[in-house]
Design a protein around this motif. Structure first.
Motif, PDB file in Angstrom:
ATOM      1  N   UNK A 182       0.824  -1.208   0.000  1.00  0.00           N
ATOM      2  CA  UNK A 182       0.000   0.000   0.000  1.00  0.00           C
ATOM      3  C   UNK A 182       0.860   1.261   0.000  1.00  0.00           C
ATOM      4  N   UNK A 183       1.758   1.417  -0.989  1.00  0.00           N
ATOM      5  CA  UNK A 183       2.737   2.506  -0.978  1.00  0.00           C
ATOM      6  C   UNK A 183       2.105   3.889  -1.074  1.00  0.00           C
ATOM      7  N   UNK A 184       2.753   4.856  -0.415  1.00  0.00           N
ATOM      8  CA  UNK A 184       2.226   6.214  -0.377  1.00  0.00           C
ATOM      9  C   UNK A 184       2.758   7.059  -1.528  1.00  0.00           C
ATOM     10  N   UNK A 241       1.304  -4.360  -3.025  1.00  0.00           N
ATOM     11  CA  UNK A 241      -0.046  -4.713  -2.591  1.00  0.00           C
ATOM     12  C   UNK A 241      -0.913  -3.470  -2.532  1.00  0.00           C
ATOM     13  N   UNK A 242      -2.204  -3.670  -2.730  1.00  0.00           N
ATOM     14  CA  UNK A 242      -3.174  -2.594  -2.563  1.00  0.00           C
ATOM     15  C   UNK A 242      -4.359  -3.117  -1.766  1.00  0.00           C
ATOM     16  N   UNK A 243      -5.063  -2.195  -1.117  1.00  0.00           N
ATOM     17  CA  UNK A 243      -6.265  -2.526  -0.369  1.00  0.00           C
ATOM     18  C   UNK A 243      -7.478  -1.947  -1.064  1.00  0.00           C
ATOM     19  N   UNK A 244      -8.440  -2.779  -1.369  1.00  0.00           N
ATOM     20  CA  UNK A 244      -9.632  -2.318  -2.083  1.00  0.00           C
ATOM     21  C   UNK A 244     -10.435  -1.298  -1.286  1.00  0.00           C
ATOM     22  N   UNK A 245     -10.272  -1.295   0.032  1.00  0.00           N
ATOM     23  CA  UNK A 245     -10.990  -0.358   0.897  1.00  0.00           C
ATOM     24  C   UNK A 245     -10.070   0.722   1.470  1.00  0.00           C
ATOM     25  N   UNK A 251      -6.569   2.467  -4.237  1.00  0.00           N
ATOM     26  CA  UNK A 251      -6.198   1.325  -5.075  1.00  0.00           C
ATOM     27  C   UNK A 251      -5.881   1.697  -6.515  1.00  0.00           C
ATOM     28  N   UNK A 252      -6.584   2.672  -7.113  1.00  0.00           N
ATOM     29  CA  UNK A 252      -6.271   3.055  -8.489  1.00  0.00           C
ATOM     30  C   UNK A 252      -4.921   3.748  -8.589  1.00  0.00           C
TER      31      UNK A 252
END
Length: 292
Positions: A182-184, A241-245, A251-252
């Protein structure tokens, strides 16, 4: 507007400065934290401005020339303590506090202690340039340890740590693989051009209103740091990784960074918010086992 050539020159200069900094570190040579299966030593090392930074090194007893990784903290002034996310079976890991606090310092985020806007009026002074350089030095400190195989070093982190790990994969010759959860700072200018309601990013939006030509100056600064732009230079194997929520690392935006990665890559999608996910432990271990 920053071009890719400008961005490359900016980060190559930052990395060259960090890579030429003398290594100055000290280990405690004792077990300073109770963690099953690992010896955890505290250490200090000198940062890019000559400041002393504190962290810890975790390794299996008797370790020699093992795979290893830098575990980069998420946003905030606290230290990451050694746990299942920051260590992996059969590997060595190092983490440190960016702000000179102790290796196990705990501090919950409050807006008054935020640093997102520090130096944001200029790319050379934004705090994240210095933080990248200190992370690069930390990777060199890790490389120098006898427990570590100097050619099999990765970087791993969540949010801020995930973004900085991708930056290290792009610019540091020490880092050979990345796990970026989940990178910033992905498509950061797009976020700042709209309404910003959530801290800590709102620290930057607030800062824009406090200095002359604030919006133009800050948007110029952040264009040099966008994780999507930097990911295009990350040739090492990278798992993202990404989190859908996830409302923070959308996520996009994260997917955009993944799409431009030019090398070996894998995307992990979690039905999750902006937080650690238990599956990260094994999936990240597998990625480093396969690519370090």
């Amino acid at each position: 507007m920053t071009t890719l050539d400008d961005l490359q020159a900016f980060w190559q200069a930052a990395e060259a400065e960090a890579h030429s900094a003398p290594l100055d570190y000290h280990r405690s040579l004792r077990n300073d934290y109770d963690l099953s299966g690992f010896t955890v030593e505290t250490l200090t090392f000198r940062g890019i401005r000559g400041e002393m930074l504190s962290g810890w090194l975790a390794y299996p007893p008797g370790a020699r020339r093992l795979r290893s990784f830098l575990w980069v903290p998420p946003y905030g002034r606290e230290s990451l303590v050694p746990n299942e996310y920051g260590t992996r079976e059969g590997m060595v890991s190092l983490s440190f506090n960016f702000f000179g606090h102790g290796a196990f310092h705990q501090e919950k985020y409050v807006r008054e202690r935020g640093y997102f806007s520090e130096g944001a009026e200029d790319p050379e002074t934004w705090v994240f340039r210095r933080m990248y350089q200190n992370a690069s030095i930390a990777a060199r400190v890790l490389q120098a340890q006898v427990e570590v195989d100097e050619d099999r070093i990765g970087s791993m982190g969540m949010s801020q740590g995930g973004g900085l790990s991708l930056w290290l994969g792009a610019w540091s010759p020490v880092v050979k693989a990345v796990c970026a959860d989940m990178p910033f700072l992905c498509q950061i200018a797009t976020q700042l051009e709209g309404a910003v309601y959530r801290y800590p990013l709102k620290e930057v939006a607030d800062f824009m209103d406090q200095i002359p030509l604030g919006r133009d100056r800050v948007l110029n600064t952040v264009s040099n740091f966008d994780t999507v732009s930097q990911a295009a230079f990350c040739q090492v194997p990278a798992q993202v990784s990404l989190g859908l929520k996830d409302p923070a690392a959308r996520p996009d935006h994260v997917r955009a960074a993944f799409e431009v990665l030019p090398g070996t890559k894998r995307l992990k999608v979690y039905d999750w918010g902006h937080d650690w996910h238990p599956e990260m432990v094994e999936s990240n271990r597998e990625w480093f086992a396969d690519h370090l």
